[in-house]
Write an enzyme that holds these catalytic residues in place. Structure first.
Site, PDB file in Angstrom:
ATOM      1  CG  ASP A 189      -5.523   0.310   3.792  1.00  0.00           C
ATOM      2  OD1 ASP A 189      -5.586  -0.857   4.218  1.00  0.00           O
ATOM      3  OD2 ASP A 189      -4.607   1.100   4.094  1.00  0.00           O
ATOM      4  CE  LYS A 243      -3.107   2.705   7.308  1.00  0.00           C
ATOM      5  NZ  LYS A 243      -3.950   3.524   6.415  1.00  0.00           N
ATOM      6  CG  ASP A 262      -2.020   1.023   1.119  1.00  0.00           C
ATOM      7  OD1 ASP A 262      -2.383   1.393  -0.008  1.00  0.00           O
ATOM      8  OD2 ASP A 262      -2.536   1.448   2.170  1.00  0.00           O
ATOM      9  CD  GLU A 268      -7.205  13.068   4.163  1.00  0.00           C
ATOM     10  OE1 GLU A 268      -6.710  13.959   3.450  1.00  0.00           O
ATOM     11  OE2 GLU A 268      -7.509  11.925   3.734  1.00  0.00           O
ATOM     12  CD  GLN A 300      -2.418   5.104  10.593  1.00  0.00           C
ATOM     13  OE1 GLN A 300      -3.647   5.140  10.492  1.00  0.00           O
ATOM     14  NE2 GLN A 300      -1.630   5.616   9.680  1.00  0.00           N
ATOM     15  CB  THR A 339      -7.229  -4.412   2.459  1.00  0.00           C
ATOM     16  OG1 THR A 339      -6.278  -3.938   3.414  1.00  0.00           O
ATOM     17  CG2 THR A 339      -7.201  -3.526   1.217  1.00  0.00           C
ATOM     18  CG  HIS A 399      -4.049  10.893   2.580  1.00  0.00           C
ATOM     19  ND1 HIS A 399      -5.094  10.834   3.481  1.00  0.00           N
ATOM     20  CD2 HIS A 399      -3.197   9.880   2.915  1.00  0.00           C
ATOM     21  CE1 HIS A 399      -4.897   9.833   4.321  1.00  0.00           C
ATOM     22  NE2 HIS A 399      -3.760   9.234   4.003  1.00  0.00           N
ATOM     23  CD  GLU A 403      -5.772   5.087   4.621  1.00  0.00           C
ATOM     24  OE1 GLU A 403      -5.200   5.889   5.373  1.00  0.00           O
ATOM     25  OE2 GLU A 403      -5.170   4.212   3.974  1.00  0.00           O
ATOM     26  NE  ARG A 445      -7.135   6.961   9.491  1.00  0.00           N
ATOM     27  CZ  ARG A 445      -6.407   6.845   8.401  1.00  0.00           C
ATOM     28  NH1 ARG A 445      -5.134   6.482   8.488  1.00  0.00           N
ATOM     29  NH2 ARG A 445      -6.922   7.088   7.218  1.00  0.00           N
ATOM     30  CD  GLU A 494      -5.369   3.045  -0.074  1.00  0.00           C
ATOM     31  OE1 GLU A 494      -4.562   2.444  -0.809  1.00  0.00           O
ATOM     32  OE2 GLU A 494      -5.224   3.162   1.158  1.00  0.00           O
TER      33      GLU A 494
END
Length: 399
Positions: free
Chosen positions: A221, A241, A118, A346, A228, A245, A125, A189, A225, A191
């Site tokens: 993904d 993570k 990834d 975000e 992480q 996925t 971002h 996420e 948080r 992607e």
């Protein structure tokens, strides 16, 4: 397009899944899993029409997964795609053809995932996350504009669209030290993923990358948080993570994006030679993120700082190989405006700015029972639209 045998209003050049797209997947049939192509809102299993193909292609279309097709290489991919276009646009149906309504069809993870990498290739971002996680430092680290930053993920937890996502457990920072329990800041996420095929190779150049990229799919993904943020220094993402996925059930061939190719943005300094492209492999893709039925973001992929060719070249420059079934993802796709942010970290600015959904409820991060669906489109030939099938998942409470 002249009249063809497929009676589906979604199978036209003005629709995302018309004859200009023809993504591959694997569907359940009474005879077991079958390679199929998506035609509008239907799946066309290829095993029942195998007699329409040459013997070498027949071995590929009668398989139970895309694995043999991925290994076959670009010449076979091109010949099969051309033959499929002939068959699906013909006035009469091939003998044995059966159309399965997607709403009544079970799809499978269409290929065996090998290595999973990834990347982190959206400047917007990366700067947003840098400002949130490292508010007292520069948002971009010095290496970011010189190489595609990435990490190796866990291939065994890549799941097909529609699979529920169980809220993960893990360590997180507490007021008096580390705490353990279900993630309280579960995120997505948005992607784009690239499915690899062709011969096993190392040190793949940007010019030969298309020989090793079979197709394109939307990827989510999922990210915890809080886990992480506690674990990622100094070695980067790990348990925050690796729990899940999600990938689309349908893989759109790279050839379908000929009209969508664009130049990647100028980094403001020369690239090292192995990252220089003699062709443009940026893609003009438009994503949409839907949270419990509400469109919350529309990121554009064209602003990504590195192309799939540059990412693959970097991934293999040290001698590491790329193999059929390897998967690499772009990293979160975000743009300069709030409505273009591809993660809820975000969008809510780490929880400080709640998002209001159409039912009046508010969210910062994912709650149990929430469903997220991500789709994408690209410009196709002659003004058509090329579709990337949805990737969707619903959050299930931690056990």
């Amino acid at each position: 397009m002249t009249a063809c045998w497929i009676d589906d209003p979604a199978f036209t050049a003005s629709s995302p899944f018309g004859p200009q797209t023809l993504p591959y997947g694997v569907v359940e049939t009474p005879d077991g899993p079958s390679v199929a192509v998506r035609v509008g809102d239907h799946a066309l299993p290829l095993r029942p029409i195998a007699a329409e193909f040459t013997p070498d292609l027949r071995e590929l279309v009668t398989a139970a997964s895309l694995d043999p097709l991925l290994a076959a290489g670009r010449p076979a991919w091109s010949v099969l795609r051309a033959r499929l276009r002939e068959l699906v646009t013909a006035p009469a149906a091939p003998a044995g053809a059966v159309l399965l309504p997607l709403a009544e069809t079970t799809t499978r993870l269409p290929f065996t995932v090998g290595d999973y990498v990834d990347f982190y290739s959206s400047r917007d971002h990366a700067e947003n996350v840098g400002r949130i996680f490292r508010p007292d430092a520069e948002p971009l680290l010095p290496n970011w504009t010189h190489l595609p930053v990435g990490y190796h993920g866990r291939a065994g937890t890549v799941v097909v669209s529609g699979t529920d996502v169980v809220r993960p457990h893990g360590q997180r920072r507490g007021a008096e030290g580390p705490e353990f329990g279900p993630s309280t800041r579960l995120d997505i996420e948005a992607e784009i993923g690239f499915v690899c095929g062709g011969p096993v190779a190392g040190r793949v150049s940007t010019s030969s990358a298309p020989d090793h990229v079979f197709g394109v799919a939307v990827v989510n993904d999922w990210s915890a948080r809080d886990i992480q943020a506690w674990e990622y220094v100094p070695l980067g993402p790990f348990l925050g993570k690796s729990f899940a996925t999600s990938i689309s059930a349908w893989i759109t061939p790279l050839e379908a994006f000929a009209a969508a190719r664009v130049k990647v943005p100028d980094p403001g300094h020369p690239r090292l030679d192995y990252l220089v492209e003699d062709q443009n492999w940026g893609l003009d893709l438009h994503l949409e993120v839907v949270w419990n039925g509400t469109v919350v973001s529309r990121p554009d992929f064209a602003g990504m700082a590195y192309s799939c060719a540059q990412q693959l070249a970097h991934m293999t420059v040290n001698g590491a190989t790329v193999r059929p079934g390897d998967l690499f993802a772009s990293g979160t796709v975000s743009g300069p405006e709030k409505r273009q942010r591809g993660s809820f970290l975000e969008l809510s600015w780490s929880g400080a700015e709640p998002i209001t959904l159409e039912d009046g409820s508010t969210r910062t991060f994912l709650e149990d029972g929430d469903t997220v669906t991500i789709t994408a489109t690209a410009p196709g030939p002659d003004g058509s639209v090329v579709g990337l099938a949805e990737v969707t998942g619903t959050v299930v409470a931690a056990p």
